[in-house]
Motif scaffolding. Structure first.
Motif, short mmCIF file in Angstrom:
data_model
loop_
_atom_site.label_atom_id
_atom_site.label_comp_id
_atom_site.label_asym_id
_atom_site.label_seq_id
_atom_site.Cartn_x
_atom_site.Cartn_y
_atom_site.Cartn_z
N ALA A 94 -24.61 -3.73 -25.88
CA ALA A 94 -25.84 -4.27 -25.33
C ALA A 94 -26.12 -4.99 -24.23
O ALA A 94 -27.12 -5.11 -23.02
CB ALA A 94 -26.48 -4.20 -26.52
N SER A 95 -24.58 -6.34 -24.35
CA SER A 95 -25.05 -6.82 -22.85
C SER A 95 -25.13 -7.07 -21.88
O SER A 95 -24.87 -7.26 -21.07
CB SER A 95 -24.18 -8.32 -23.74
N ARG A 96 -23.97 -5.58 -21.54
CA ARG A 96 -23.51 -5.53 -20.75
C ARG A 96 -23.99 -4.82 -19.57
O ARG A 96 -25.19 -3.91 -20.05
CB ARG A 96 -22.04 -4.06 -20.74
N ARG A 97 -24.19 -4.74 -18.47
CA ARG A 97 -25.21 -4.45 -17.61
C ARG A 97 -25.08 -3.20 -16.98
O ARG A 97 -26.57 -2.74 -16.94
CB ARG A 97 -25.17 -5.19 -15.86
N ARG A 98 -24.21 -2.71 -17.57
CA ARG A 98 -23.77 -1.44 -17.02
C ARG A 98 -24.51 -0.44 -18.21
O ARG A 98 -25.69 0.95 -17.68
CB ARG A 98 -22.32 -1.03 -17.15
N THR A 99 -24.88 -0.40 -19.72
CA THR A 99 -25.36 0.08 -20.73
C THR A 99 -26.87 -0.73 -20.02
O THR A 99 -28.06 0.46 -20.20
CB THR A 99 -24.86 -0.20 -21.58
N GLN A 100 -27.30 -1.54 -19.63
CA GLN A 100 -28.61 -1.96 -19.42
C GLN A 100 -29.49 -0.97 -18.21
O GLN A 100 -30.55 -0.75 -18.62
CB GLN A 100 -28.61 -3.07 -19.21
N LEU A 101 -28.41 -1.14 -16.90
CA LEU A 101 -28.05 -0.59 -16.00
C LEU A 101 -28.63 1.34 -16.44
O LEU A 101 -30.00 1.63 -16.31
CB LEU A 101 -27.70 -0.16 -14.89
#
Lengths: 938, 285
Positions: B23-30
């Motif tokens: 969840a902390s990863r940008r790619r997940t958030q994007l």
């Protein structure tokens, strides 16, 4: 150690090493795949041979006219005089040739039938003229072909000159099969499809019950027929349009030509068409000609068991034609079976499920009545209904149903749905233009059946609606409705249609079928009109709940001839629409088996995953045998060997021990095998031989005892987008151990990152990451700490600090294993040292023993030769060796260095430098010395 | 004492931990964010005044009506959003979640520290896969939920309109929409499995994601070649559009069933190979 970019690239790509095992496994997989695909697409071996020949027949009313027929004979290879096989005459559709039904012929030949396909006279390369399946011509041709088959030795016989033969054909060929069965009793079975009962009625229908003499001329279909046969070469239009039902056309036969007006049609046929098309009404001769070409005229003579296949999307020969055939033949006591499918002259061959069904029924029929094998076919009636558009392709999807007894087009049951509306006035357009569009002959399937494109001309039609249906209503058969009309001329041609109106008002005319009626003796006012019962075209359709029915009465249709004079009619409908139904049991398609496959697959997968989880858990719980002798020893490495699959030996034999309270240095040049040893030790790679014991427990990848080891191997590894602190937190979370065991504060102290620990790791310098990695390795104060090149990237004060930390760490029973390629670092940090070179241990022991003052000293002097002499005379040195231009390496053998220097100086030799040498360095250089190649480059 | 008392192999590297790490990863958030934004972009695009005259020319085929009917109601809008996402966007998203998960750890170097904790390899893969599947499912749910919410807010809650099956009542249509998502989820197992297999094979995350997408594209291209005949049924993407069968009345299940078999079988093979490979692999990155 930084890796070069080719190395990095190699690591980024999947490593493919060719080993015998992999080649074998790959080959097996390949063979299985190729086998499966090959099995799926491999053509079945051809079990028949094909013979083309021209056969001359005697035909005509007197049987004296020669016609040459272009034939193709499919002979099963197994057939001979000793093993005769039954024969099948395969007739093509109008405008086609013997090649049209090649796939059917091949299928039948593969089933062991001798198949004779021929081009009917007047088509293709056959000579003669088109007589529309006349008993004097085409039927006689076919009788001659039966004679011809009777002379073939490999065809089985029922008697002398009586071959065992069936006739199979569609449309024009279907009509021939019925007529031939009537005129030639030698025929043993017939399978006519999409064909007529009464050709006159087909072209001049009257749904009001009137005969063909007053029927409404089906000009579009008639014209299409005449066009495709007229020039002898334009059959392609019709053949392609009717989806093969009428057959694909071929070029005109060489040297065959007809008159400009009649083409290859016989003169009487041509004249009949021309007069009908001109007036829209048939002459007596024309009617007589059509009658003679109709099975209706001789239906009581048909004794051959008959399988009737008729299309629902067929505005040329509607279902009612097959119904008439079925009733007529069954009246003789002849076995008859009826099947409806969703194709036809407008709809083509229908979906795959329909083709499978009709093919199965045909094969079963022929097998029993011709080859006398297999189960007796039932007499049940099967039909199918379009249920939607195939979502994956662009075809239609149909559901099949099976009814025990053929109910006919009047259905087994009936429902009444009232329709209402006031009497309306509608205009008959002059010369039938503009006309409503219901279906386009031959291409109606695409328009009428699928997308329901129909056109009503405003002012030329009257609509009568029902209420929305309270439940879905299935219709199988021909609905009926009573219509009243008034006309100033006393006569009217009307087209009655049953529309399906959905909740949004979208109107669909099922299969584009209309019921033309010609009413005569009409009053001028609607009040005096008598209701006429109109039989609407037979359909198979489900009217969904909430849909409405609409009866539309129109004055024109572009497929039919209508009166040319403009008139205004008044029309009304009386009473409900009667909707016949024939409830049947659904026919399961073979694809149902996939549901069981799916269920089986799911069960297998669930069991497999469950078993894997249980086995995995049990393996985790399994007690590992501890070697009691080493329970107190942090690390024992015994006979370790690591050989990679490509044959490279990274570590050939390594033995060493790390005891409690020691800092052991693993020393060696780059590529000596240090990192490989540590990888095995961390459970990252599998050793080829030997074992590693941590506190007496054998170490395998994932061994629980690794929980007592902290490690830094091959540089730091952090999530770059998180802060150093978050990284440590998440790492500790991943261990599943309580947070208070982690000793975060102590670890962070060691890392010494200050507030930088809250910054993202990707902003860190190499040294900062390295310190964070050491802190991570120390989380929870593991009893064995393994550090690979820990001072890499650290600056001198930090290196010094790190030494102190490590020495302090190796107390209270803990131990540290440090690998390095730097002598000085190991000397200053470690209590013990293990020297590796080329994958082997070359020296091991306490640093105190190995490192320390060596008896040798290196001297840089002004005159090397003289110094050598002086030292030789001194008698106190064991050996003197020159090193470089000004250097000497002297083994002092206990003599104090000061004494030697004094002697040299006294001799007048300038001494630039005196460097005491150490044992480890000696050993290291002696072992590694001139050979600076790494183990990896051996 | 042979191991640390508090260490339990089955407590290491929990689903929650990995979920938080991802969840902390940008790619997940994007990726998840895009699932929310996409329906809104489509909605705005429909709101823009259209410059082309809305004639019937050009596009044909019965299912193109999905586009014409997209503004008929919230359900139609959601269906349209799914329709445009299914063929490529969802494949990329699923390939991203599955292809990146192990390969990125390898490329960061954090994989070896997880294995040295020690997290049992099978457990590491299991948790990684479960989290990847969960994020993929979450992405699909977000897409559907946003599209439904936005579409309903703008166009209202009406029965699902379609030209091939008439109107489908709202409740039934919602179930069918969920069925479509379920089928898509099963058929995407092929992509998920392939990406996951590549992920444990390489330590280049982009290679794993791209490889899975490329092979899927290759499969789609081959599927266009009708000359291949029966072989096409073995292509992993052959039944990709079978979910359209859920829109007809009655529902056409034949290809759905075969598509599920294809998805599960390929998924099982790929996931099985991933396990087989990873449990025997020398982790050298």
């Amino acid at each position: 150690m930084p890796s070069s970019s080719p190395t990095r690239l190699r690591r980024a790509l999947p490593r493919v090493r060719v080993t015998r095992r992999r080649v074998t496994a790959g080959a097996v997989v390949l063979v299985v795949l190729v086998g499966l695909v090959g099995w799926a697409v491999w053509p079945a071996p051809v079990t028949y041979r094909v013979e083309d020949r021209m056969i001359q027949v005697k035909t005509g009313p007197a049987g004296d006219r020669s016609v040459t027929l272009d034939t193709r004979l499919y002979v099963p290879k197994a057939a001979d005089a000793a093993h005769p096989v039954p024969a099948v005459l395969l007739a093509h559709g109008f405008g086609g040739t013997k090649l049209d039904s090649a796939s059917d012929a091949e299928a039948l030949a593969s089933r062991g039938y001798e198949v004779l396909a021929w081009t009917a006279e007047g088509f293709g390369r056959s000579t003669g003229q088109i007589h529309l399946d006349s008993p004097d011509w085409e039927v006689k041709d076919a009788k001659d072909l039966v004679d011809w088959l009777a002379r073939r030795p490999e065809v089985s016989k029922d008697g002398p000159a009586d071959p065992r033969v069936a006739v199979v054909g569609g449309s024009y060929g279907g009509g021939l099969s019925l007529l031939l069965a009537a005129y030639d009793q030698r025929v043993d079975a017939i399978v006519p499809s999409i064909t007529w009962n009464d050709l006159a009625r087909s072209f001049l229908p009257d749904a009001g019950g009137g005969g063909p003499a007053t029927g409404v001329f089906k000009k579009q279909w008639a014209g299409l027929f005449f066009g495709s046969g007229g020039s002898g070469g334009s059959g392609g239009t019709l053949g392609a349009a009717a989806g093969g039902a009428l057959g694909g056309g071929t070029g005109a036969g060489a040297g065959v030509s007809g008159s400009a007006q009649c083409g290859r049609f016989a003169v009487d046929v041509c004249q009949a068409y021309l007069s009908m098309a001109t007036t829209g009404r048939p002459t007596a001769q024309a009617l007589d000609l059509l009658r003679r070409s109709s099975p209706a005229s001789v239906i009581d003579r048909i004794k051959a068991p008959t399988l009737l296949i008729q299309g629902e999307a067929d505005s040329l020969f509607p279902l009612s034609e097959a119904d008439a055939n079925a009733k007529g033949i069954a009246a003789n006591g002849t076995p008859v079976r009826v099947a409806w499918f969703t194709g036809g002259h407008d709809g083509g061959q229908g979906p795959q499920s329909d083709q499978d069904r009709t093919r199965f029924l045909t094969a079963q029929w022929l097998d029993y009545y011709l080859a006398r094998k297999g189960p007796k076919p039932g007499t049940s009636f099967t039909y199918s209904r379009i249920t939607g558009i195939d979502a994956s392709g662009d075809g239609l999807v149909a559901a099949g149903f099976d009814v025990a007894d053929y109910p006919g087009t009047t259905g087994a049951g009936q429902a009444q749905v009232p329709v209402a509306g006031p009497a309306q006035q509608i205009a008959n357009p002059p010369n039938g233009t503009p006309a409503a569009v219901s279906s386009l002959a031959g291409v109606g399937g695409a328009l009428g059946a699928a997308s329901g494109v129909t056109l009503e001309v405003p002012g030329q039609h009257a609509d009568f609606y029902s209420e929305p249906l309270s439940r879905a209503t299935d219709v199988t058969g021909a609905p009926t409705i009573q219509v009243e009309a008034a006309s100033p001329t006393g006569e009217a041609v009307l087209f009655v249609k049953l529309y399906d109106i959905d909740a949004n008002g979208q109107a669909t005319l099922p299969n584009g079928l209309v019921a033309p009626v010609r009413l005569t003796g009409l009053p001028t006012s609607i009040d005096g009109a008598t209701p006429v019962t109109v039989t609407l075209p037979a359909i198979v359709r489900r009217f969904e709940q909430g849909h409405r029915l609409r009866i539309t009465v129109a004055t024109s249709d572009q497929a039919y001839s209508t009166p040319a004079t403009p008139t205004v009619y008044t029309v009304a409908v009386r009473g409900p629409v009667t909707l016949p139904s024939a409830p049947g049991t659904p026919i399961q398609t073979p694809s149902v088996i996939w549901r069981y496959v799916l269920a089986g697959l799911v069960v297998v997968l669930v069991i497999a995953v469950g078993a894997a989880v249980i086995v995995g858990r049990r393996r985790l719980r399994r007690r590992v045998k501890t070697e009691e002798g080493y329970v107190q020893t942090p690390l024992v490495v015994r006979g370790l060997r690591k050989e990679y699959a490509d044959g490279f030996v990274a570590v050939s034999k390594v033995d060493f021990v790390v005891a409690r309270n020691t800092v052991v240095g693993l020393l060696g040049p780059n590529g000596a095998g240090k990192t490989t040893t540590l990888r095995v030790l961390m459970g990252l790679t599998y050793p080829t031989a030997g074992d590693v014991l941590v506190f007496g427990q054998p170490l395998k990848p994932g061994a629980p005892v690794l929980s007592r080891v902290g490690a830094l191997v091959e540089g730091p590894g952090f999530l770059p987008h998180l802060s150093g602190y978050a990284n440590l937190q998440l790492y500790w979370k991943a261990t599943g151990r309580p947070a208070d065991e982690a000793r975060f504060d102590e670890a962070l102290d060691i890392a010494g990152l200050g507030d930088a620990v809250y910054r993202k790791v990707k902003t860190y310098s190499h040294g900062m990451k390295q310190r964070l990695a050491i802190a991570q390795a120390m989380l929870g104060l593991p009893e064995l700490l393994v550090l690979d090149e820990p001072t890499d990237g650290l600056d001198p004060p930090q290196i010094a600090e790190m030494r102190r930390v490590l020495r302090r760490y190796a107390t209270d029973g803990r131990a540290v294993l440090v690998s390095s390629h730097l002598l000085a670092e190991v000397e200053q940090t470690c209590t013990d040292v293990v020297v590796m070179h080329k994958g082997q241990i070359v020296a091991a022991g306490p640093v105190a023993d190995i490192v320390g003052d060596s008896p040798t000293v290196q001297l840089d002097v002004s005159d090397v030769d003289l110094a050598g002499e002086v030292l030789g005379k001194l008698g106190v040195v064991r050996s003197v060796a020159s090193s470089g231009a000004n250097g000497l390496v002297v083994d002092l053998d206990g003599t104090p260095r000061a004494e030697v220097v004094a002697a040299l100086v006294n001799a007048g030799i300038g001494v630039d430098r005196v460097v005491p040498r150490r044992r480890l360095e000696d050993a290291f250089l002696a072992l590694v010395g001139g050979d600076t190649k790494a183990s990896g480059e051996r | 004492m042979t191991v640390i008392e508090s260490y339990r192999p089955t407590r290491t590297f929990t689903f929650a931990t990995e979920f938080r790490r991802q969840a902390s990863r940008r790619r997940t958030q994007l990726a998840l964010g895009f699932m929310v934004v996409l329906p809104l972009i489509i909605l705005i695009a429909f709101e823009l005044p259209s410059s082309d005259n809305r004639g019937n020319g050009g596009r044909r085929g019965s299912f193109s009506s999905l586009v014409d009917l997209a503004t008929a109601g919230g359900l139609n809008f959601a269906l349209f959003t799914v329709f445009v996402s299914a063929s490529f966007l969802l494949i990329v998203v699923v390939a991203l979640f599955h292809g990146d998960t192990v390969a990125s750890e390898a490329s960061w170097g954090s994989l070896r520290y997880l294995l040295a904790i020690p997290v049992p390899r099978g457990r590491l893969l299991g948790v990684k896969l479960a989290v990847s599947l969960a994020y993929s499912a979450l992405a699909m749910v977000l897409l559907l939920a946003t599209a439904l919410a936005a579409g309903t807010a703008r166009y209202g809650w009406h029965p699902l309109r379609s030209t091939i099956a008439g109107d489908i009542p709202s409740g039934d249509a919602l179930l069918r929409l969920l069925g479509i998502m379920g089928y898509l989820a099963v058929s995407l197992l092929v992509v998920a499995g392939l990406a996951f297999l590549l992920s444990v094979t390489t330590d280049a995350p982009l290679g794993a994601v791209g490889g899975a997408v490329l092979l899927q594209i290759l499969s789609s291209i081959l599927d266009q070649i009708t000359a291949l005949g029966a072989i096409r049924s073995f292509l992993p993407s052959h039944f990709a559009e079978a979910w359209l069968g859920l829109l007809s009345t009655p529902i056409q299940t034949d290809n759905l069933v075969r598509g599920c078999i294809s998805g599960l079988a390929y998924g099982a093979v790929f996931f099985g190979l991933a396990w087989w490979r990873f449990l025997r692999k020398d982790v050298v990155s």
